[in-house]
Write a protein that holds these residues in place. Sequence first.
Motif, PDB file in Angstrom:
ATOM      1  N   ALA A   1     -68.239  24.796  41.035  1.00  0.00           N
ATOM      2  CA  ALA A   1     -69.455  24.640  41.855  1.00  0.00           C
ATOM      3  C   ALA A   1     -70.409  23.202  40.937  1.00  0.00           C
ATOM      4  CB  ALA A   1     -69.632  25.957  42.131  1.00  0.00           C
ATOM      5  N   GLY A   2     -70.168  23.348  40.003  1.00  0.00           N
ATOM      6  CA  GLY A   2     -71.017  23.084  39.242  1.00  0.00           C
ATOM      7  C   GLY A   2     -70.805  21.011  40.118  1.00  0.00           C
ATOM      8  N   ARG A   3     -69.396  20.759  39.997  1.00  0.00           N
ATOM      9  CA  ARG A   3     -68.811  19.604  40.036  1.00  0.00           C
ATOM     10  C   ARG A   3     -69.146  19.090  40.990  1.00  0.00           C
ATOM     11  NH1 ARG A   3     -63.447  17.375  40.548  1.00  0.00           N
ATOM     12  NH2 ARG A   3     -63.564  15.037  40.548  1.00  0.00           N
ATOM     13  N   LYS A   4     -69.119  20.004  42.251  1.00  0.00           N
ATOM     14  CA  LYS A   4     -69.463  19.712  43.926  1.00  0.00           C
ATOM     15  C   LYS A   4     -70.925  19.568  43.446  1.00  0.00           C
ATOM     16  CE  LYS A   4     -69.566  21.663  48.647  1.00  0.00           C
ATOM     17  NZ  LYS A   4     -69.505  23.277  49.381  1.00  0.00           N
ATOM     18  N   HIS A   5     -71.763  20.646  43.064  1.00  0.00           N
ATOM     19  CA  HIS A   5     -72.941  19.807  42.568  1.00  0.00           C
ATOM     20  C   HIS A   5     -74.197  18.502  42.687  1.00  0.00           C
ATOM     21  CE1 HIS A   5     -77.220  21.427  42.454  1.00  0.00           C
ATOM     22  NE2 HIS A   5     -77.543  20.430  41.681  1.00  0.00           N
ATOM     23  N   MET A   6     -73.011  17.884  41.595  1.00  0.00           N
ATOM     24  CA  MET A   6     -73.362  16.935  40.889  1.00  0.00           C
ATOM     25  C   MET A   6     -72.803  15.640  42.109  1.00  0.00           C
ATOM     26  SD  MET A   6     -74.482  17.665  38.127  1.00  0.00           S
ATOM     27  CE  MET A   6     -75.292  15.880  37.475  1.00  0.00           C
ATOM     28  N   GLN A   7     -72.115  16.115  42.325  1.00  0.00           N
ATOM     29  CA  GLN A   7     -71.124  15.340  43.393  1.00  0.00           C
ATOM     30  C   GLN A   7     -72.219  14.958  44.689  1.00  0.00           C
ATOM     31  OE1 GLN A   7     -67.588  16.548  44.275  1.00  0.00           O
ATOM     32  NE2 GLN A   7     -66.740  14.527  43.391  1.00  0.00           N
ATOM     33  N   GLU A   8     -72.972  16.029  44.853  1.00  0.00           N
ATOM     34  CA  GLU A   8     -73.330  16.031  46.496  1.00  0.00           C
ATOM     35  C   GLU A   8     -75.323  16.021  46.226  1.00  0.00           C
ATOM     36  OE1 GLU A   8     -73.494  19.697  47.966  1.00  0.00           O
ATOM     37  OE2 GLU A   8     -71.360  19.350  48.875  1.00  0.00           O
ATOM     38  N   HIS A   9     -76.003  15.833  44.835  1.00  0.00           N
ATOM     39  CA  HIS A   9     -77.312  15.561  44.135  1.00  0.00           C
ATOM     40  C   HIS A   9     -77.242  13.812  43.179  1.00  0.00           C
ATOM     41  CE1 HIS A   9     -78.687  18.861  46.926  1.00  0.00           C
ATOM     42  NE2 HIS A   9     -76.773  19.713  46.638  1.00  0.00           N
ATOM     43  N   TYR A  10     -75.578  13.719  42.818  1.00  0.00           N
ATOM     44  CA  TYR A  10     -76.156  13.475  41.738  1.00  0.00           C
ATOM     45  C   TYR A  10     -74.912  12.171  41.167  1.00  0.00           C
ATOM     46  CZ  TYR A  10     -79.496  16.543  39.725  1.00  0.00           C
ATOM     47  OH  TYR A  10     -80.421  17.238  39.872  1.00  0.00           O
ATOM     48  N   GLU A  11     -74.842  11.925  42.708  1.00  0.00           N
ATOM     49  CA  GLU A  11     -73.613  10.615  42.845  1.00  0.00           C
ATOM     50  C   GLU A  11     -74.094   8.890  42.240  1.00  0.00           C
ATOM     51  OE1 GLU A  11     -70.918   8.773  43.779  1.00  0.00           O
ATOM     52  OE2 GLU A  11     -70.522  10.729  43.687  1.00  0.00           O
TER      53      GLU A  11
ATOM     54  N   SER B   1     -73.802   6.106  43.020  1.00  0.00           N
ATOM     55  CA  SER B   1     -74.583   5.379  43.740  1.00  0.00           C
ATOM     56  C   SER B   1     -75.318   5.737  43.930  1.00  0.00           C
ATOM     57  CB  SER B   1     -73.052   4.575  44.631  1.00  0.00           C
ATOM     58  OG  SER B   1     -73.347   5.588  45.647  1.00  0.00           O
ATOM     59  N   ASP B   2     -75.793   6.233  44.401  1.00  0.00           N
ATOM     60  CA  ASP B   2     -76.951   7.676  45.267  1.00  0.00           C
ATOM     61  C   ASP B   2     -78.110   6.576  44.150  1.00  0.00           C
ATOM     62  OD1 ASP B   2     -76.323   7.754  47.424  1.00  0.00           O
ATOM     63  OD2 ASP B   2     -75.765   9.997  47.055  1.00  0.00           O
ATOM     64  N   GLN B   3     -78.202   7.332  42.776  1.00  0.00           N
ATOM     65  CA  GLN B   3     -79.074   6.921  41.903  1.00  0.00           C
ATOM     66  C   GLN B   3     -79.004   5.436  41.485  1.00  0.00           C
ATOM     67  OE1 GLN B   3     -80.399  10.021  40.519  1.00  0.00           O
ATOM     68  NE2 GLN B   3     -79.121  10.422  42.222  1.00  0.00           N
ATOM     69  N   ILE B   4     -78.163   4.771  41.506  1.00  0.00           N
ATOM     70  CA  ILE B   4     -78.310   3.450  41.390  1.00  0.00           C
ATOM     71  C   ILE B   4     -79.434   2.777  42.883  1.00  0.00           C
ATOM     72  CG2 ILE B   4     -77.525   1.019  41.278  1.00  0.00           C
ATOM     73  CD1 ILE B   4     -76.743   2.369  38.207  1.00  0.00           C
ATOM     74  N   SER B   5     -78.896   3.056  43.944  1.00  0.00           N
ATOM     75  CA  SER B   5     -79.893   2.737  44.797  1.00  0.00           C
ATOM     76  C   SER B   5     -81.037   3.472  44.697  1.00  0.00           C
ATOM     77  CB  SER B   5     -79.352   3.765  46.471  1.00  0.00           C
ATOM     78  OG  SER B   5     -77.966   2.461  46.408  1.00  0.00           O
ATOM     79  N   LYS B   6     -81.524   4.323  44.331  1.00  0.00           N
ATOM     80  CA  LYS B   6     -83.215   5.169  43.763  1.00  0.00           C
ATOM     81  C   LYS B   6     -84.092   4.214  42.601  1.00  0.00           C
ATOM     82  CE  LYS B   6     -81.585   9.857  44.782  1.00  0.00           C
ATOM     83  NZ  LYS B   6     -81.805  10.931  44.411  1.00  0.00           N
ATOM     84  N   LEU B   7     -83.064   3.782  41.439  1.00  0.00           N
ATOM     85  CA  LEU B   7     -84.100   3.026  41.194  1.00  0.00           C
ATOM     86  C   LEU B   7     -84.210   1.973  41.165  1.00  0.00           C
ATOM     87  CD1 LEU B   7     -81.207   3.426  37.523  1.00  0.00           C
ATOM     88  CD2 LEU B   7     -83.775   4.463  38.152  1.00  0.00           C
ATOM     89  N   LEU B   8     -82.872   1.668  42.230  1.00  0.00           N
ATOM     90  CA  LEU B   8     -83.730  -0.290  42.764  1.00  0.00           C
ATOM     91  C   LEU B   8     -85.179  -0.057  43.284  1.00  0.00           C
ATOM     92  CD1 LEU B   8     -82.911  -3.109  43.134  1.00  0.00           C
ATOM     93  CD2 LEU B   8     -81.220  -1.681  45.410  1.00  0.00           C
TER      94      LEU B   8
END
Length: 78
Positions: A48-58, A60-67
Amino acid sequence: STRHGGIPDAVIHEKTGYLVEEGDDSAMGQYMIKLCENPERAKEMGLAGRKHMQEHYEHSDQISKLLELAKAAIDKKT
């Protein structure tokens, strides 16, 4: 883990892990024993933790947010 900073955003108590107050070594130990005594529950929480991290902390998504944050900061200066 502990209820510190952004950890409660990443760890959902009793679903993806257990959270304790900082410095509460007794509670931390009790949860560790609980997981050792119930490996199936530990596996469920890990998955469940792995799924949560993949869904919310991917990554590439984090890099896009930082950009986007960097672009917004630059726009404010110009």
